[in-house]
Design a protein around this motif. Structure first.
Motif, PDB file in Angstrom:
ATOM      1  N   GLY A   1       0.802  -1.211   0.000  1.00  0.00           N
ATOM      2  CA  GLY A   1       0.000   0.000   0.000  1.00  0.00           C
ATOM      3  C   GLY A   1       0.835   1.261   0.000  1.00  0.00           C
ATOM      4  N   VAL A   2       0.246   2.350  -0.508  1.00  0.00           N
ATOM      5  CA  VAL A   2       0.901   3.656  -0.554  1.00  0.00           C
ATOM      6  C   VAL A   2      -0.023   4.673   0.105  1.00  0.00           C
ATOM      7  CG1 VAL A   2       1.797   5.477  -2.043  1.00  0.00           C
ATOM      8  CG2 VAL A   2       2.204   3.077  -2.630  1.00  0.00           C
ATOM      9  N   LEU A   3       0.552   5.472   0.999  1.00  0.00           N
ATOM     10  CA  LEU A   3      -0.187   6.465   1.760  1.00  0.00           C
ATOM     11  C   LEU A   3       0.354   7.858   1.422  1.00  0.00           C
ATOM     12  CD1 LEU A   3      -2.001   7.446   4.110  1.00  0.00           C
ATOM     13  CD2 LEU A   3      -0.168   6.783   5.671  1.00  0.00           C
ATOM     14  N   LEU A   4      -0.463   8.677   0.781  1.00  0.00           N
ATOM     15  CA  LEU A   4      -0.043  10.012   0.368  1.00  0.00           C
ATOM     16  C   LEU A   4      -0.888  11.054   1.100  1.00  0.00           C
ATOM     17  CD1 LEU A   4       0.240   9.524  -3.524  1.00  0.00           C
ATOM     18  CD2 LEU A   4       1.945   9.029  -1.761  1.00  0.00           C
ATOM     19  N   SER A   5      -0.271  11.779   2.029  1.00  0.00           N
ATOM     20  CA  SER A   5      -0.971  12.828   2.765  1.00  0.00           C
ATOM     21  C   SER A   5      -0.576  14.192   2.205  1.00  0.00           C
ATOM     22  CB  SER A   5      -0.622  12.773   4.253  1.00  0.00           C
ATOM     23  OG  SER A   5      -1.119  11.590   4.841  1.00  0.00           O
ATOM     24  N   HIS A   6      -1.556  14.913   1.669  1.00  0.00           N
ATOM     25  CA  HIS A   6      -1.352  16.255   1.136  1.00  0.00           C
ATOM     26  C   HIS A   6      -0.169  16.278   0.161  1.00  0.00           C
ATOM     27  CE1 HIS A   6      -2.824  16.602   5.430  1.00  0.00           C
ATOM     28  NE2 HIS A   6      -3.878  16.879   4.704  1.00  0.00           N
ATOM     29  N   PRO A   7      -0.200  15.428  -0.875  1.00  0.00           N
ATOM     30  CA  PRO A   7       0.962  15.281  -1.759  1.00  0.00           C
ATOM     31  C   PRO A   7       1.331  16.568  -2.480  1.00  0.00           C
ATOM     32  CG  PRO A   7      -0.967  14.197  -2.692  1.00  0.00           C
ATOM     33  CD  PRO A   7      -1.330  14.567  -1.288  1.00  0.00           C
ATOM     34  N   TYR A   8       2.642  16.757  -2.635  1.00  0.00           N
ATOM     35  CA  TYR A   8       3.210  17.949  -3.262  1.00  0.00           C
ATOM     36  C   TYR A   8       3.467  17.661  -4.735  1.00  0.00           C
ATOM     37  CZ  TYR A   8       6.823  21.580  -4.128  1.00  0.00           C
ATOM     38  OH  TYR A   8       7.563  22.623  -4.625  1.00  0.00           O
ATOM     39  N   PHE A   9       2.543  18.116  -5.597  1.00  0.00           N
ATOM     40  CA  PHE A   9       2.675  18.026  -7.041  1.00  0.00           C
ATOM     41  C   PHE A   9       2.479  19.427  -7.629  1.00  0.00           C
ATOM     42  CE2 PHE A   9       0.711  13.643  -6.312  1.00  0.00           C
ATOM     43  CZ  PHE A   9       1.923  12.979  -6.374  1.00  0.00           C
ATOM     44  N   LEU A  10       3.125  19.682  -8.756  1.00  0.00           N
ATOM     45  CA  LEU A  10       2.986  20.956  -9.453  1.00  0.00           C
ATOM     46  C   LEU A  10       2.924  20.710 -10.957  1.00  0.00           C
ATOM     47  CD1 LEU A  10       5.713  23.102  -7.628  1.00  0.00           C
ATOM     48  CD2 LEU A  10       3.247  23.180  -7.223  1.00  0.00           C
ATOM     49  N   SER A  11       2.720  21.787 -11.708  1.00  0.00           N
ATOM     50  CA  SER A  11       2.866  21.759 -13.160  1.00  0.00           C
ATOM     51  C   SER A  11       3.014  23.191 -13.641  1.00  0.00           C
ATOM     52  CB  SER A  11       1.658  21.094 -13.835  1.00  0.00           C
ATOM     53  OG  SER A  11       0.548  21.958 -13.853  1.00  0.00           O
ATOM     54  N   SER A  12       3.387  23.356 -14.892  1.00  0.00           N
ATOM     55  CA  SER A  12       3.547  24.701 -15.441  1.00  0.00           C
ATOM     56  C   SER A  12       2.202  25.357 -15.727  1.00  0.00           C
ATOM     57  CB  SER A  12       4.378  24.650 -16.731  1.00  0.00           C
ATOM     58  OG  SER A  12       3.712  23.856 -17.708  1.00  0.00           O
ATOM     59  N   LYS A  13       1.128  24.567 -15.717  1.00  0.00           N
ATOM     60  CA  LYS A  13      -0.215  25.089 -15.973  1.00  0.00           C
ATOM     61  C   LYS A  13      -0.998  25.094 -14.664  1.00  0.00           C
ATOM     62  CE  LYS A  13      -0.293  23.437 -20.749  1.00  0.00           C
ATOM     63  NZ  LYS A  13      -0.982  22.578 -21.752  1.00  0.00           N
TER      64      LYS A  13
END
Length: 326
Positions: A191-203
């Motif tokens: 299992g994978v647990l992602l709390s408030h994951p930090y992702f970005l993009s140019s758009k």
């Protein structure tokens, strides 16, 4: 106290300042605390170990009814924009003590090296090395020094990776890498647990900055530029943008269960929801769940573990980590 006579090379305020002699002054780190043989509030024991030069961890073992009980194992990666905080800090210790106690899970909280002294991709490489070290305990590989708590108490059929914010970003990328490369002993991630994951993009999406000037002032974007100067693709580098053209397919995540946690007032909320929806549409064969807390901001449960919503979130995390295998 850093001398006021030292010349400043660069700044990423309010987080840190870099001096021309190479030293770094961090302003928002919570204080270092030592491990505890038995935490008085939770009964969790902890100790520090060295995995390899430059990489270490704090291991947490909850109080057990028997000395032979096997527990799920969580490889945990702290947040801090890749440049502050520590596995050995007060906030991390208090948070993991609470989580380990409630979920009855053995936790390896990884101390990866930070930017700017060690720019990205160092954090990812250190974290992958730590995950391989954990996996080595599931095999007879003698090239790794083994840790008794893992040998005696880890259930390698229930391995989780997880983290908060930038640590959740790391956990996502590790689960993708585990789909391309083998882990020691053939270990797989359950299992994978992602709390408030930090992702970005140019758009930008939703309430994010909509002009170059705003992006320059936004801490989320400045953090990535500071941690990974001249990143190929910039904000569309696949490490920070899981939807970029160069990013691996989300269907290749190497796990069977995924929990994505978001908070209503978090600037990163829409990114997390978009990630959850993309996983569902990707063709990935596992089970994905979204957990949202209303009225809260980014990583609120780490800063105040006693508030009502934090207790609700701990209960949800614990149920995810302790659920029996299907």
């Amino acid at each position: 106290m850093v001398s006021s006579k030292k010349e400043v090379s660069s700044e990423f305020l309010p987080f840190l300042r870099v001096y021309k002699d190479g030293s770094v002054e961090r302003f928002l780190d919570s204080p270092y605390v030592p491990p505890a043989l038995e935490d008085p509030a939770t009964g969790v024991s902890s100790k520090d170990i060295t995995i390899s030069p430059g990489i270490s961890a704090r291991i947490y073992l909850p109080k057990l009814p028997t000395t032979t009980q096997k527990l799920p194992i969580l490889a945990y990666f702290h947040g801090g924009a890749f440049c502050i905080e520590s596995a050995f800090s007060f906030l991390s210790q208090r948070y993991i003590n609470t989580l380990a106690s409630q979920a009855k899970v053995l936790v390896v909280s990884v101390e990866y090296r930070l930017a700017p002294e060690n720019p990205i991709p160092t954090a990812y490489e250190d974290s992958w090395a730590a995950l391989q070290w954990i996996a080595s305990h599931s095999s007879n590989d003698q090239n790794y020094k083994k840790e008794p708590w893992l040998l005696n108490h880890a259930d390698f059929n229930r391995v989780f990776v997880g983290g908060d914010s930038s640590g959740a970003n790391i956990a996502h990328n590790l689960s993708l890498r585990a789909g391309r490369e083998s882990l020691q002993g053939g270990m797989s991630i359950h299992g994978v647990l992602l709390s408030h994951p930090y992702f970005l993009s140019s758009k930008p999406i939703s309430l994010e900055p909509s002009s170059d000037d705003d992006v320059d002032k936004n801490l989320l974007y400045k953090a990535w530029e500071f941690a990974y100067p001249n990143a190929p693709g910039g904000f569309d580098n696949p490490l920070i943008n899981p939807f970029s053209n160069e990013a691996p397919s989300l269907s290749s995540l190497q796990c069977s269960r995924l929990l994505v946690c978001v908070a209503e007032k978090d600037e990163l909320r829409e990114r997390g929801v978009r990630y959850f929806n993309a996983i569902k549409k990707s063709g990935w064969k596992g089970k994905v769940e979204l957990f949202e807390v209303e009225g809260e901001d980014h990583c609120f449960q780490i800063f105040d573990i006693e508030r009502g919503n934090a207790k609700i979130m701990f209960k949800r995390l614990a149920s995810f980590l302790s659920a029996p295998l299907n």
